[in-house]
Scaffold this active site. Structure first.
Site, PDB file in Angstrom:
ATOM      1  N   CYS A   2      50.087  41.710   9.689  1.00 48.66           N
ATOM      2  CA  CYS A   2      48.825  41.295   9.800  1.00 48.66           C
ATOM      3  C   CYS A   2      48.488  40.601  10.938  1.00 48.66           C
ATOM      4  O   CYS A   2      49.187  39.959  11.515  1.00 48.66           O
ATOM      5  CB  CYS A   2      48.486  40.548   8.457  1.00 48.66           C
ATOM      6  SG  CYS A   2      48.794  41.289   6.866  1.00 48.66           S
ATOM      7  N   ARG A  27      51.669  44.092  15.884  1.00 46.68           N
ATOM      8  CA  ARG A  27      52.204  43.281  14.729  1.00 46.68           C
ATOM      9  C   ARG A  27      52.420  44.252  13.312  1.00 46.68           C
ATOM     10  O   ARG A  27      53.106  44.066  12.368  1.00 46.68           O
ATOM     11  CB  ARG A  27      51.353  42.214  14.200  1.00 46.68           C
ATOM     12  CG  ARG A  27      51.167  41.118  15.217  1.00 46.68           C
ATOM     13  CD  ARG A  27      50.045  40.010  14.828  1.00 46.68           C
ATOM     14  NE  ARG A  27      50.551  39.325  13.952  1.00 46.68           N
ATOM     15  CZ  ARG A  27      51.331  38.188  13.912  1.00 46.68           C
ATOM     16  NH1 ARG A  27      51.729  37.825  15.203  1.00 46.68           N
ATOM     17  NH2 ARG A  27      51.681  37.510  12.954  1.00 46.68           N
ATOM     18  N   TRP A  75      48.541  44.474   6.667  1.00 49.15           N
ATOM     19  CA  TRP A  75      49.785  45.269   6.525  1.00 49.15           C
ATOM     20  C   TRP A  75      50.064  45.053   4.933  1.00 49.15           C
ATOM     21  O   TRP A  75      50.305  43.974   4.534  1.00 49.15           O
ATOM     22  CB  TRP A  75      51.002  44.681   7.349  1.00 49.15           C
ATOM     23  CG  TRP A  75      52.038  45.382   7.377  1.00 49.15           C
ATOM     24  CD1 TRP A  75      52.513  46.745   8.189  1.00 49.15           C
ATOM     25  CD2 TRP A  75      53.473  45.362   6.191  1.00 49.15           C
ATOM     26  NE1 TRP A  75      53.755  47.017   7.903  1.00 49.15           N
ATOM     27  CE2 TRP A  75      54.244  46.291   6.811  1.00 49.15           C
ATOM     28  CE3 TRP A  75      53.512  44.535   5.477  1.00 49.15           C
ATOM     29  CZ2 TRP A  75      55.451  46.335   6.056  1.00 49.15           C
ATOM     30  CZ3 TRP A  75      54.940  44.451   4.754  1.00 49.15           C
ATOM     31  CH2 TRP A  75      55.836  45.283   4.898  1.00 49.15           C
ATOM     32  N   ASN A  99      46.634  35.943   5.886  1.00 51.50           N
ATOM     33  CA  ASN A  99      47.861  36.634   6.484  1.00 51.50           C
ATOM     34  C   ASN A  99      48.817  35.756   5.468  1.00 51.50           C
ATOM     35  O   ASN A  99      48.816  34.663   5.388  1.00 51.50           O
ATOM     36  CB  ASN A  99      48.535  36.143   7.858  1.00 51.50           C
ATOM     37  CG  ASN A  99      47.631  37.092   8.921  1.00 51.50           C
ATOM     38  OD1 ASN A  99      46.835  38.068   8.636  1.00 51.50           O
ATOM     39  ND2 ASN A  99      47.918  37.049  10.201  1.00 51.50           N
ATOM     40  N   GLY A 100      49.933  36.396   5.028  1.00 50.92           N
ATOM     41  CA  GLY A 100      51.003  35.798   4.201  1.00 50.92           C
ATOM     42  C   GLY A 100      50.916  36.436   2.603  1.00 50.92           C
ATOM     43  O   GLY A 100      50.328  37.242   2.519  1.00 50.92           O
ATOM     44  N   GLU A 476      73.515  47.107  16.453  1.00 50.41           N
ATOM     45  CA  GLU A 476      72.043  47.297  17.200  1.00 50.41           C
ATOM     46  C   GLU A 476      71.611  48.755  17.761  1.00 50.41           C
ATOM     47  O   GLU A 476      70.552  48.911  17.527  1.00 50.41           O
ATOM     48  CB  GLU A 476      72.229  45.937  18.471  1.00 50.41           C
ATOM     49  CG  GLU A 476      70.858  45.970  19.089  1.00 50.41           C
ATOM     50  CD  GLU A 476      69.593  45.838  18.362  1.00 50.41           C
ATOM     51  OE1 GLU A 476      69.838  45.287  17.314  1.00 50.41           O
ATOM     52  OE2 GLU A 476      68.380  45.720  18.842  1.00 50.41           O
ATOM     53  N   LYS A 480      68.207  50.421  16.740  1.00 47.23           N
ATOM     54  CA  LYS A 480      67.307  50.790  17.299  1.00 47.23           C
ATOM     55  C   LYS A 480      66.795  52.338  17.289  1.00 47.23           C
ATOM     56  O   LYS A 480      65.818  52.571  17.171  1.00 47.23           O
ATOM     57  CB  LYS A 480      67.771  50.818  18.926  1.00 47.23           C
ATOM     58  CG  LYS A 480      66.885  50.245  19.907  1.00 47.23           C
ATOM     59  CD  LYS A 480      66.681  48.791  19.985  1.00 47.23           C
ATOM     60  CE  LYS A 480      66.102  48.151  18.616  1.00 47.23           C
ATOM     61  NZ  LYS A 480      65.963  46.826  18.709  1.00 47.23           N
ATOM     62  N   GLU A 483      65.146  52.947  13.710  1.00 43.69           N
ATOM     63  CA  GLU A 483      63.806  52.320  13.491  1.00 43.69           C
ATOM     64  C   GLU A 483      62.726  53.140  14.106  1.00 43.69           C
ATOM     65  O   GLU A 483      61.602  52.799  13.578  1.00 43.69           O
ATOM     66  CB  GLU A 483      63.689  50.703  13.587  1.00 43.69           C
ATOM     67  CG  GLU A 483      63.831  50.261  15.159  1.00 43.69           C
ATOM     68  CD  GLU A 483      63.626  48.917  15.241  1.00 43.69           C
ATOM     69  OE1 GLU A 483      63.142  48.247  14.646  1.00 43.69           O
ATOM     70  OE2 GLU A 483      64.302  48.478  16.016  1.00 43.69           O
ATOM     71  N   HIS A 499      88.403  54.902   5.976  1.00 41.72           N
ATOM     72  CA  HIS A 499      88.217  54.290   4.677  1.00 41.72           C
ATOM     73  C   HIS A 499      87.070  54.828   3.821  1.00 41.72           C
ATOM     74  O   HIS A 499      86.876  54.240   2.834  1.00 41.72           O
ATOM     75  CB  HIS A 499      88.255  52.729   4.678  1.00 41.72           C
ATOM     76  CG  HIS A 499      89.810  52.331   5.281  1.00 41.72           C
ATOM     77  ND1 HIS A 499      90.598  51.989   4.613  1.00 41.72           N
ATOM     78  CD2 HIS A 499      89.816  51.687   6.703  1.00 41.72           C
ATOM     79  CE1 HIS A 499      91.689  51.508   5.565  1.00 41.72           C
ATOM     80  NE2 HIS A 499      91.023  51.487   6.623  1.00 41.72           N
ATOM     81  N   LYS A 596      56.106  43.838  13.522  1.00 37.01           N
ATOM     82  CA  LYS A 596      56.670  43.080  14.760  1.00 37.01           C
ATOM     83  C   LYS A 596      56.974  41.812  13.977  1.00 37.01           C
ATOM     84  O   LYS A 596      58.333  41.359  14.317  1.00 37.01           O
ATOM     85  CB  LYS A 596      55.834  43.001  15.797  1.00 37.01           C
ATOM     86  CG  LYS A 596      56.294  42.140  16.869  1.00 37.01           C
ATOM     87  CD  LYS A 596      57.616  42.882  17.488  1.00 37.01           C
ATOM     88  CE  LYS A 596      58.342  42.318  18.720  1.00 37.01           C
ATOM     89  NZ  LYS A 596      59.549  42.899  18.993  1.00 37.01           N
TER      90      LYS A 596
END
Ligand code: M6R
Length: 601
Positions: A2, A27, A75, A99-100, A476, A480, A483, A499, A596
């Site tokens: 948002c 964002r 969002w 936002n929130g 990482e 990357k 996503e 295993h 983001k």
């Protein structure tokens, strides 16, 4: 997650709001809207599901005009992405954006319903509008404070009142808001890039402080201090840093910025005499155990930090995901220090851990990118990563900067504790200084990573394997890829494959195998042979010589001290992920469902 923009000044509010919202697109959002106080004094709202272009279509040409307004990119959390759930929301005299997450909105909504309020949307935000309206009897500040005191959760709000045509009010708790100050105009925003093209001067809004914006000026109010002055800050980021600068995507630009950002991270932290982090950490003798906490890539950086700090400084380190750590009843001992890692400095779970540390009396160090962000302000000591604005959802330059800071921290601790001899210390410091130049060298092989991406972009699954620091690095590399390209991918400690996971290896499955340390080379190679014997197409990433035959492709890293090699080794994996995503037609900078800055838990 948002974005909020608010404007009061002499210019066309619609233009400024849309321009600010476009700078906050990174964002993540799925709908957008604005409310403008027209010249007649009436508040006009337009909102739409989808990208800003959908909203622009609804706005038409100059149909709503005014010099005061609020805007939002949403969002979705409560209620699907739809026109009606988009912000701004209006209830009675009150129009607002939020936002929130309001955790107790159901209870509040039920109560408000019994008092005759009705609701058009499924959102928690509309409840906030109704609540402020319920307490509004002419005093806007009082109504906002009264409502805010009843909210549980996080919020950043920009509010307008029907009978206060030139005014915008803003308040925040656990969600960011900054107040940009131009000549005769004020721009409220979730993040500085929203107003960077208009002004670099801004105020940081404190928790539960109200910004009263009127006629292009601003006053600040809180319950303890009443109306008060605030320090005006100046952003060091320039407009170019927040633009694409000729690159097709922010992510590509940010990967290419790494030689420069790593220089900015490392060089100012090593004095002429070789002392490290002197300004940020006066004393380290109180540190007995480090508890690294972060989310996503920040946590992955922490895994590399653990390997380095334990090896060279002999300080025990734990690494946890913030959303788990905060609810895990962690056992703390004297001398524990929590190291919070966060690019945005606003990640809700990481911020909650900062607060938990305060409650328990545990010292905190923040490794943060955004200056003045909530985590940066909440920790006892902050080390800024100096990576500049990172706009692409997938972190690249901020991640390598985080790893660099952790290595600096490890070196400083090792020196203070006498667990490293001068010769080795000097070698690693020299390697840290060489990183920018070596990172530039890695980037010159971009075409090679692109070629590999074109070969493997059609794969269904992909695995990343390594041992020790390389295992941390693989986490990482794998994140990357998944996503931004939506290709299924997993990272495994190479020795763990037998295993269970090796059963997934069949003919042609691509496996990225990373080996950056002499000590683990043979062991890793023998695990790689196990997967290649089962048909895996191995891409071997290393600066070391190993007898061939077990890999299909090799990404050759430049020579550099293996202690800091992960900072270089991740760069080909970032570029590989980028080109796979491009080949698969993905929206690289704004991957689906991701935001983001994850400001809700
Ligand atoms: O702003 P933060 O560093 O606290 O964010 C943490 C994660 O959300 C972030 O690293 C995320 O995993 C990125 N999308 C990874 O590229």
């Amino acid at each position: 997650m948002c974005g909020i923009v608010g404007y009061s000044g002499k210019r066309d509010a619609v233009k400024i709001l849309l321009s600010g919202l476009s700078k906050l697109e990174y964002r993540g959002y799925d709908s957008a809207g604005i409310a403008v106080c027209g010249d007649s004094g009436a508040v006009e709202i337009r909102k739409s599901k989808g990208r800003l272009t959908e909203l622009e279509k609804k706005l038409g040409d100059g149909v709503i005009t005014g010099h005061v307004g609020i805007g939002h990119t949403r969002w979705a959390t409560h209620g699907e992405p739809s026109d009606v759930n988009s912000h701004p929301h209006k209830s009675g005299m009150v129009t607002l954006v939020h936002n929130g997450i309001i955790e107790n909105y159901v209870k509040l909504r039920d109560k408000l319903k019994t008092r005759g309020k009705s609701f058009a949307s499924d959102t928690d935000t509309e409840v906030v509008a109704a609540l402020i309206d319920r307490y509004y009897i002419g005093d806007a500040v009082e109504a906002i404070f009264t409502a805010a005191a009843m909210l549980r959760g996080s919020y950043a709000l920009a509010v307008m009142f029907d009978d206060r045509p030139g005014e915008v009010y803003a308040i925040r708790k656990d969600s960011p808001l900054v107040v940009g100050k131009g000549a005769d105009e004020i721009i409220i925003a979730s993040d500085i890039p929203a107003f960077l093209s208009e002004t670099r001067d801004y105020y940081l809004l404190d928790e539960n402080e109200i910004a009263v914006v009127k006629d292009g000026g601003v006053k600040f109010y809180d319950y303890v201090k009443g109306f008060h002055e605030k320090e005006l800050m100046t952003a060091t980021w320039d407009v170019e840093a927040a633009e694409k600068g000729g690159y097709p995507h922010f992510m590509l630009k940010e990967m290419h910025e790494q030689p420069a950002t790593l220089r900015d991270t490392v060089f100012p932290r090593i004095s002429e005499s070789g002392k490290i982090l002197e300004n940020e950490l006066k004393d380290t003798s109180f540190i007995k155990q480090i508890r690294i906490v972060g989310c996503g890539s920040a946590m992955h950086a922490g895994l590399l930090g653990k390997a380095f700090i334990e090896k060279y400084a002999r300080v025990p380190v734990t690494v946890d995901i913030a959303s788990e750590f905060r609810y895990s009843s962690p056992v703390f001992n004297e001398g524990d220090v929590i190291v919070l890692i966060s690019q945005s400095g606003e990640t809700a779970d990481s911020l909650a851990v900062t607060k938990l540390a305060k409650e328990k009396g545990i010292k905190t160090i923040g490794i943060v990118n955004v200056v003045g962000s909530s985590i940066a302000r909440a920790v006892d000591n902050v080390v800024y990563t100096n990576a500049g604005p990172e706009i692409a959802v997938a972190t690249t330059k901020a991640y390598t900067a985080q790893v660099a800071v952790l290595y600096l921290l490890g070196l400083r601790l090792a020196k203070d504790r006498g667990t490293i001899d001068d010769a080795r210390y000097g070698e690693i410091v020299a390697a840290m200084r060489a990183i920018p130049e070596k990172a530039a060298e890695v980037l010159t092989h971009e075409d090679e990573y692109k070629r590999l991406a074109s070969i493997y972009q059609g794969a269904h699954d992909m695995f990343f394997i390594g041992r020790g620091q390389d295992s941390a690095l693989c986490c990482e590399g794998s994140l990357k890829l998944k996503e931004i390209s939506y290709m299924h991918s997993e990272a495994y400690a190479a020795g763990e494959l037998k295993h269970g996971t090796i059963s997934l290896i069949t003919e042609g499955v691509p496996v990225v195998a990373v080996a950056t340390t002499e000590a683990m080379l043979e062991k890793t190679v023998s695990n790689v042979k196990e997967v290649s014997a089962r048909g895996a197409a191995v891409i071997f990433v290393s600066q070391l010589e190993a007898e061939g035959g077990f890999y299909k492709e090799k990404i050759v890293l430049p020579t550099l001290d293996e202690a800091v090699m992960p900072i270089l080794a991740i760069i080909p994996m970032q570029l590989f992920a980028y080109y796979v995503a491009i080949a698969r037609g993905c929206d690289v900078d704004k991957p689906r469902n991701l935001a983001k800055s994850v400001t809700v838990e």
